[in-house]
Design a protein around this motif. Structure first.
Motif, PDB file in Angstrom:
ATOM      1  N   SER A  45       0.832  -1.202   0.000  1.00  0.00           N
ATOM      2  CA  SER A  45       0.000   0.000   0.000  1.00  0.00           C
ATOM      3  C   SER A  45       0.866   1.253   0.000  1.00  0.00           C
ATOM      4  O   SER A  45       1.887   1.311   0.686  1.00  0.00           O
ATOM      5  CB  SER A  45      -0.904   0.016   1.231  1.00  0.00           C
ATOM      6  N   TYR A  46       0.405   2.239  -0.754  1.00  0.00           N
ATOM      7  CA  TYR A  46       1.132   3.489  -0.929  1.00  0.00           C
ATOM      8  C   TYR A  46       0.133   4.638  -0.985  1.00  0.00           C
ATOM      9  O   TYR A  46      -1.058   4.425  -1.208  1.00  0.00           O
ATOM     10  CB  TYR A  46       1.917   3.465  -2.251  1.00  0.00           C
ATOM     11  N   SER A  47       0.625   5.854  -0.811  1.00  0.00           N
ATOM     12  CA  SER A  47      -0.230   7.017  -1.059  1.00  0.00           C
ATOM     13  C   SER A  47       0.195   7.652  -2.375  1.00  0.00           C
ATOM     14  O   SER A  47       1.335   7.509  -2.821  1.00  0.00           O
ATOM     15  CB  SER A  47      -0.154   8.025   0.089  1.00  0.00           C
ATOM     16  N   ILE A  48      -0.784   8.322  -2.999  1.00  0.00           N
ATOM     17  CA  ILE A  48      -0.559   8.993  -4.275  1.00  0.00           C
ATOM     18  C   ILE A  48      -0.626  10.502  -4.062  1.00  0.00           C
ATOM     19  O   ILE A  48      -1.569  11.007  -3.460  1.00  0.00           O
ATOM     20  CB  ILE A  48      -1.642   8.615  -5.312  1.00  0.00           C
ATOM     21  N   TYR A  49       0.372  11.185  -4.576  1.00  0.00           N
ATOM     22  CA  TYR A  49       0.355  12.644  -4.675  1.00  0.00           C
ATOM     23  C   TYR A  49       0.630  12.985  -6.135  1.00  0.00           C
ATOM     24  O   TYR A  49       1.223  12.189  -6.870  1.00  0.00           O
ATOM     25  CB  TYR A  49       1.428  13.274  -3.785  1.00  0.00           C
ATOM     26  N   THR A  50       0.226  14.150  -6.543  1.00  0.00           N
ATOM     27  CA  THR A  50       0.532  14.611  -7.896  1.00  0.00           C
ATOM     28  C   THR A  50       0.939  16.068  -7.843  1.00  0.00           C
ATOM     29  O   THR A  50       0.656  16.780  -6.875  1.00  0.00           O
ATOM     30  CB  THR A  50      -0.688  14.458  -8.841  1.00  0.00           C
ATOM     31  N   ILE A  51       1.606  16.492  -8.898  1.00  0.00           N
ATOM     32  CA  ILE A  51       1.911  17.907  -9.110  1.00  0.00           C
ATOM     33  C   ILE A  51       1.320  18.250 -10.473  1.00  0.00           C
ATOM     34  O   ILE A  51       1.918  17.943 -11.505  1.00  0.00           O
ATOM     35  CB  ILE A  51       3.424  18.187  -9.069  1.00  0.00           C
ATOM     36  N   PRO A  52       0.126  18.838 -10.477  1.00  0.00           N
ATOM     37  CA  PRO A  52      -0.491  19.201 -11.757  1.00  0.00           C
ATOM     38  C   PRO A  52       0.234  20.371 -12.412  1.00  0.00           C
ATOM     39  O   PRO A  52       0.564  21.351 -11.744  1.00  0.00           O
ATOM     40  CB  PRO A  52      -1.921  19.614 -11.368  1.00  0.00           C
ATOM     41  N   GLY A  53       0.506  20.237 -13.683  1.00  0.00           N
ATOM     42  CA  GLY A  53       1.071  21.321 -14.477  1.00  0.00           C
ATOM     43  C   GLY A  53       0.107  21.666 -15.598  1.00  0.00           C
ATOM     44  O   GLY A  53      -0.872  20.955 -15.826  1.00  0.00           O
ATOM     45  N   ARG A  54       0.387  22.716 -16.311  1.00  0.00           N
ATOM     46  CA  ARG A  54      -0.499  23.112 -17.418  1.00  0.00           C
ATOM     47  C   ARG A  54      -0.538  22.047 -18.518  1.00  0.00           C
ATOM     48  O   ARG A  54      -1.595  21.751 -19.051  1.00  0.00           O
ATOM     49  CB  ARG A  54      -0.036  24.436 -18.020  1.00  0.00           C
ATOM     50  N   ASP A  55       0.611  21.461 -18.837  1.00  0.00           N
ATOM     51  CA  ASP A  55       0.694  20.507 -19.942  1.00  0.00           C
ATOM     52  C   ASP A  55       1.046  19.091 -19.514  1.00  0.00           C
ATOM     53  O   ASP A  55       0.882  18.154 -20.283  1.00  0.00           O
ATOM     54  CB  ASP A  55       1.725  20.987 -20.961  1.00  0.00           C
ATOM     55  N   GLN A  56       1.579  18.931 -18.322  1.00  0.00           N
ATOM     56  CA  GLN A  56       2.006  17.615 -17.854  1.00  0.00           C
ATOM     57  C   GLN A  56       1.926  17.599 -16.333  1.00  0.00           C
ATOM     58  O   GLN A  56       2.093  18.623 -15.680  1.00  0.00           O
ATOM     59  CB  GLN A  56       3.449  17.346 -18.298  1.00  0.00           C
ATOM     60  N   TRP A  57       1.665  16.421 -15.792  1.00  0.00           N
ATOM     61  CA  TRP A  57       1.632  16.253 -14.347  1.00  0.00           C
ATOM     62  C   TRP A  57       2.789  15.368 -13.910  1.00  0.00           C
ATOM     63  O   TRP A  57       3.350  14.620 -14.708  1.00  0.00           O
ATOM     64  CB  TRP A  57       0.342  15.572 -13.918  1.00  0.00           C
ATOM     65  N   SER A  58       3.102  15.428 -12.625  1.00  0.00           N
ATOM     66  CA  SER A  58       4.033  14.487 -12.015  1.00  0.00           C
ATOM     67  C   SER A  58       3.243  13.599 -11.060  1.00  0.00           C
ATOM     68  O   SER A  58       2.384  14.081 -10.320  1.00  0.00           O
ATOM     69  CB  SER A  58       5.124  15.213 -11.231  1.00  0.00           C
ATOM     70  N   PHE A  59       3.537  12.312 -11.105  1.00  0.00           N
ATOM     71  CA  PHE A  59       2.916  11.300 -10.247  1.00  0.00           C
ATOM     72  C   PHE A  59       3.923  10.936  -9.173  1.00  0.00           C
ATOM     73  O   PHE A  59       5.086  10.676  -9.478  1.00  0.00           O
ATOM     74  CB  PHE A  59       2.565  10.077 -11.094  1.00  0.00           C
ATOM     75  N   ILE A  60       3.485  10.908  -7.923  1.00  0.00           N
ATOM     76  CA  ILE A  60       4.375  10.591  -6.806  1.00  0.00           C
ATOM     77  C   ILE A  60       3.767   9.449  -6.006  1.00  0.00           C
ATOM     78  O   ILE A  60       2.606   9.512  -5.593  1.00  0.00           O
ATOM     79  CB  ILE A  60       4.579  11.818  -5.899  1.00  0.00           C
ATOM     80  N   LEU A  61       4.562   8.413  -5.781  1.00  0.00           N
ATOM     81  CA  LEU A  61       4.156   7.282  -4.963  1.00  0.00           C
ATOM     82  C   LEU A  61       4.941   7.363  -3.664  1.00  0.00           C
ATOM     83  O   LEU A  61       6.168   7.515  -3.678  1.00  0.00           O
ATOM     84  CB  LEU A  61       4.479   5.984  -5.704  1.00  0.00           C
ATOM     85  N   ASN A  62       4.235   7.297  -2.533  1.00  0.00           N
ATOM     86  CA  ASN A  62       4.832   7.516  -1.227  1.00  0.00           C
ATOM     87  C   ASN A  62       4.496   6.330  -0.331  1.00  0.00           C
ATOM     88  O   ASN A  62       3.383   5.802  -0.392  1.00  0.00           O
ATOM     89  CB  ASN A  62       4.257   8.826  -0.661  1.00  0.00           C
ATOM     90  N   THR A  63       5.427   5.911   0.516  1.00  0.00           N
ATOM     91  CA  THR A  63       5.212   4.720   1.347  1.00  0.00           C
ATOM     92  C   THR A  63       4.315   4.967   2.558  1.00  0.00           C
ATOM     93  O   THR A  63       3.815   4.015   3.144  1.00  0.00           O
ATOM     94  CB  THR A  63       6.554   4.143   1.841  1.00  0.00           C
ATOM     95  N   ALA A  64       4.081   6.210   2.952  1.00  0.00           N
ATOM     96  CA  ALA A  64       3.184   6.490   4.078  1.00  0.00           C
ATOM     97  C   ALA A  64       1.732   6.327   3.613  1.00  0.00           C
ATOM     98  O   ALA A  64       1.399   6.684   2.491  1.00  0.00           O
ATOM     99  CB  ALA A  64       3.423   7.903   4.596  1.00  0.00           C
ATOM    100  N   THR A  65       0.869   5.796   4.489  1.00  0.00           N
ATOM    101  CA  THR A  65      -0.512   5.573   4.067  1.00  0.00           C
ATOM    102  C   THR A  65      -1.572   6.019   5.068  1.00  0.00           C
ATOM    103  O   THR A  65      -2.742   5.983   4.743  1.00  0.00           O
ATOM    104  CB  THR A  65      -0.772   4.077   3.770  1.00  0.00           C
TER     105      THR A  65
END
Length: 182
Positions: A101-121
């Motif tokens: 199990s992981y948590s999901i964070y993102t960094i939305p951009g105008r043209d592209q996003w970043s996907f972040i997978l984190n071990t804290a849940t």
């Protein structure tokens, strides 16, 4: 049977009292970002991934660039951190992600996003510890063909894996993953 009837009558009595009080909260006002779950199962109906998340609504607000600022970390939903569980090892962006199990964070951009997978849940969605990030990679984005009122997550099965879709307002972000060893 008598107990079921008693519970039924008690519930509706409570509801009737609530409805009579104009200042009382309705159930729909209790959580403006309700919890939802989406599952991805392979062709054999074996669970591969599950996402638990809260679904904020647009409600005539400007979402990306305003409510959710561009180029800043977003909890990817509302309330608690969005959680993804992988029941099998998967490969995301050429990186092996172990089942867990992981948590999901993102960094939305105008043209592209970043996907972040984190071990804290178990943290609030606003509590991100970058030391626990195990993956950061780009997500593709496309304009949505229609406005998406409530933030939504879905999977689309594809070639020994799936595409994870995040959609809200006029934007759909996507990330492909493969089942390891397939």
């Amino acid at each position: 049977m008598k107990n079921i009837l008693l519970i039924f009558l008690t519930f509706f009595s409570f509801t009737a009292v609530f409805a009579q009080d104009e200042d009382a909260l309705s159930f729909s006002e209790l959580d403006k970002s309700p919890l939802d779950v989406v599952m991805y199962r392979d062709a054999n109906q074996t669970a591969v991934a599950r996402v638990i998340y809260s679904r904020p609504s647009k409600r005539d607000r400007e979402i990306f660039g305003k409510l959710v600022p561009y180029d800043e970390l977003w909890r990817t939903g509302a309330n608690e951190a969005t959680e993804i569980a992988f029941y099998r090892d998967v490969i995301i962006n050429d990186q092996l992600i172990k089942a867990g199990s992981y948590s999901i964070y993102t960094i939305p951009g105008r043209d592209q996003w970043s996907f972040i997978l984190n071990t804290a849940t178990t943290q609030s969605g606003t509590e991100h510890d970058p030391k626990k990030d195990i993956l950061t990679c780009p997500m593709e984005t496309i304009p949505s063909p229609q406005e998406i009122e409530s933030f939504s997550i879905s999977f689309l099965e594809q070639n020994n894996g799936a595409i994870l879709f995040l959609g809200w307002d006029e934007t759909i972000a996507s990330l492909e993953f493969k089942i390891a060893g397939s």
